[in-house]
Design a protein around this motif. Structure first.
Motif, short mmCIF file in Angstrom:
data_model
loop_
_atom_site.label_atom_id
_atom_site.label_comp_id
_atom_site.label_asym_id
_atom_site.label_seq_id
_atom_site.Cartn_x
_atom_site.Cartn_y
_atom_site.Cartn_z
N VAL A 1 1.82 16.64 0.94
CA VAL A 1 2.37 16.00 -0.26
C VAL A 1 3.84 15.63 -0.09
N LYS A 2 4.66 16.53 0.42
CA LYS A 2 6.09 16.23 0.57
C LYS A 2 6.32 15.09 1.55
N VAL A 3 5.54 15.03 2.61
CA VAL A 3 5.67 13.94 3.58
C VAL A 3 5.23 12.63 2.93
N SER A 4 4.13 12.66 2.21
CA SER A 4 3.64 11.47 1.52
C SER A 4 4.68 10.94 0.53
N GLU A 5 5.29 11.84 -0.21
CA GLU A 5 6.32 11.43 -1.18
C GLU A 5 7.53 10.82 -0.48
N ALA A 6 7.95 11.43 0.63
CA ALA A 6 9.09 10.90 1.38
C ALA A 6 8.78 9.51 1.94
N LEU A 7 7.57 9.34 2.47
CA LEU A 7 7.19 8.04 3.02
C LEU A 7 7.05 6.99 1.92
N ASP A 8 6.51 7.38 0.79
CA ASP A 8 6.42 6.44 -0.34
C ASP A 8 7.81 5.96 -0.75
N ASP A 9 8.76 6.90 -0.83
CA ASP A 9 10.14 6.54 -1.17
C ASP A 9 10.74 5.61 -0.12
N TYR A 10 10.55 5.95 1.14
CA TYR A 10 11.09 5.13 2.23
C TYR A 10 10.52 3.71 2.19
N LEU A 11 9.20 3.62 2.04
CA LEU A 11 8.56 2.29 2.01
C LEU A 11 8.98 1.48 0.79
N LYS A 12 9.18 2.14 -0.33
CA LYS A 12 9.64 1.46 -1.54
C LYS A 12 11.04 0.88 -1.32
N HIS B 1 0.83 -1.20 0.00
CA HIS B 1 0.00 0.00 0.00
C HIS B 1 0.87 1.25 0.00
N SER B 2 0.46 2.23 -0.76
CA SER B 2 1.13 3.51 -0.79
C SER B 2 0.55 4.38 0.32
N VAL B 3 1.40 5.16 0.95
CA VAL B 3 0.92 6.08 1.98
C VAL B 3 -0.11 7.02 1.40
N SER B 4 0.11 7.47 0.18
CA SER B 4 -0.78 8.46 -0.41
C SER B 4 -2.18 7.92 -0.66
N THR B 5 -2.37 6.61 -0.64
CA THR B 5 -3.70 6.06 -0.85
C THR B 5 -4.43 5.81 0.47
N ILE B 6 -3.74 5.97 1.59
CA ILE B 6 -4.37 5.67 2.88
C ILE B 6 -5.23 6.85 3.34
N GLN B 7 -4.63 8.02 3.52
CA GLN B 7 -5.36 9.22 3.93
C GLN B 7 -4.72 10.44 3.26
N PRO B 8 -4.89 10.58 1.97
CA PRO B 8 -4.19 11.64 1.27
C PRO B 8 -4.54 13.05 1.73
#
Length: 64
Positions: A15-26, A3-10
């Motif tokens: 946006v910048k936090v979501s992008e950073a978390l998506d990168d980290y999780l990837k 699951h992408s962070v951005s799809t949980i509670q966008p």
């Protein structure tokens, strides 16, 4: 974890936090596949008080 962070509670995550978390999780999933069970955000981000440039991103991860 697929699951992408951005799809949980966008609407609650900047946006910048979501992008950073998506990168980290990837990266975590690439280096440690199927190890991450859950990923939780807490602190300022969880109460919509995150201040860009001032706040950190508090999280804890549950692994198998």
């Amino acid at each position: 974890m697929k699951h992408s962070v951005s799809t949980i509670q966008p609407n609650r995550i900047p946006v910048k936090v979501s992008e950073a978390l998506d990168d980290y999780l990837k990266i975590a999933d690439e280096r440690l596949p199927d190890l991450l069970e859950s990923f939780y955000l807490f602190g300022s981000i969880s109460i919509n008080a995150h201040q860009e440039g001032l706040s950190d991103i508090d999280f804890f991860a549950v692994v198998k």
